[in-house]
Write an enzyme that holds these catalytic residues in place. Structure first.
Site, short mmCIF file in Angstrom:
data_model
loop_
_atom_site.label_atom_id
_atom_site.label_comp_id
_atom_site.label_asym_id
_atom_site.label_seq_id
_atom_site.Cartn_x
_atom_site.Cartn_y
_atom_site.Cartn_z
CB SER A 15 41.28 39.08 34.37
OG SER A 15 40.02 38.73 34.89
CB VAL A 58 33.28 30.49 42.82
CG1 VAL A 58 34.76 30.84 42.81
CG2 VAL A 58 32.49 31.36 41.85
CE1 TYR A 158 27.29 42.22 39.85
CE2 TYR A 158 26.66 44.52 40.00
CZ TYR A 158 27.64 43.55 39.97
OH TYR A 158 28.96 43.91 40.07
CG PHE A 191 37.25 49.70 38.99
CD1 PHE A 191 38.55 49.67 39.46
CD2 PHE A 191 36.31 50.47 39.68
CE1 PHE A 191 38.93 50.38 40.59
CE2 PHE A 191 36.67 51.18 40.81
CZ PHE A 191 37.99 51.14 41.27
#
Length: 252
Positions: A15, A58, A158, A191
């Site tokens: 995606s 991951v 983050y 985005f």
């Protein structure tokens, strides 16, 4: 490095920016393997570009190593990796209920930073075996964020992870330069991917109001075009490239 004929693995390719990158690179003649979570649209995306899908978590670092080996074996080599998998949480360093818990901080670091480094180190080992093309053997492209430079309130975990991804570029590029392997990161602003793609227009306009131009969220294809430019331009190396329309995050 010419894209046509190259072997590519896109992590997070089911995606958003990863998918757009996989589709564009395949369109330009690359053989592409897509890594993403079980239950994602990875299989359909891979089928659409004549590639292969590999379900992977991951943060399962050993499992990722084994999956990458399987993908490289099937591709017959590895020239490019694009890693877009990641995510964050909203927690302040200290609130009325107490300090930021270590468990969630660690999970964000594992998902974004440790997983990215794991993929990068393994990819480099595969790329080092390639026959050089104009002295070049491979390109590693990771994803940071402009939060790495202007982290907002509640983004401490983050920000730490993405700043480290940005910071690794030059050192890793120096580590791998003698082998002809380049390392870069892309730092996008907001985005149209995941949850942000569902934000109402009025809210989206507020989120990007401090961008210089264009005053809108980025499109996944714009990320993909930068990926392609990085692959094709051997003088791009050892840096984190902002892809942000001149936006600088405010504190909140």
């Amino acid at each position: 490095m010419e894209i046509n004929g190259k072997k590519v693995v896109v992590i997070g390719g089911a995606s958003g920016m990863g998918r757009a990158s996989a589709e564009l690179l395949a369109e330009r003649g690359a053989q592409v393997a897509i890594f993403d979570r079980e239950g994602s649209d990875g299989k359909q995306v891979a089928e659409g570009i004549g590639g292969t899908f590999y379900p992977v978590d991951v943060t399962d670092f050993k499992g990722t190593e084994e999956t990458l080996q399987a993908a490289v074996d099937k591709l017959g080599g590895l020239h490019v990796t694009v890693t877009t998998a990641g995510g964050g949480i909203a927690k302040r360093t200290l609130t009325k209920s107490g300090p930021h818990d270590l468990e969630s901080f660690q999970s964000v670091i594992d998902l974004n930073l440790i997983a990215t480094f794991n993929i990068s180190r393994l990819a480099a080992a595969h790329m080092a075996k390639n026959e050089p093309e104009d002295e070049e053997r491979g390109v590693i492209i990771n994803t940071a964020s402009i939060a790495a430079f202007e982290g907002q309130i509640g983004q401490v975990a983050y920000t730490a992870a993405k700043a480290a991804i940005a910071g690794m570029c030059l050192t890793m590029a120096r580590d791998l330069g003698s082998m002809g392997i380049r390392v870069l990161a892309i730092a996008p602003s907001l985005f149209l991917t995941g949850l942000t793609s569902m934000v109402p227009d009025e809210m989206a306009n507020q989120l990007v109001k401090d961008a210089a131009f264009p005053k809108r969220m980025g499109r996944p294809i714009e990320y993909a075009k930068l990926v392609a430019a990085i692959v094709e331009n051997p003088m791009l190396n050892g840096q984190c490239l902002r892809l942000d329309a001149g936006q600088r995050f405010a504190p909140k």
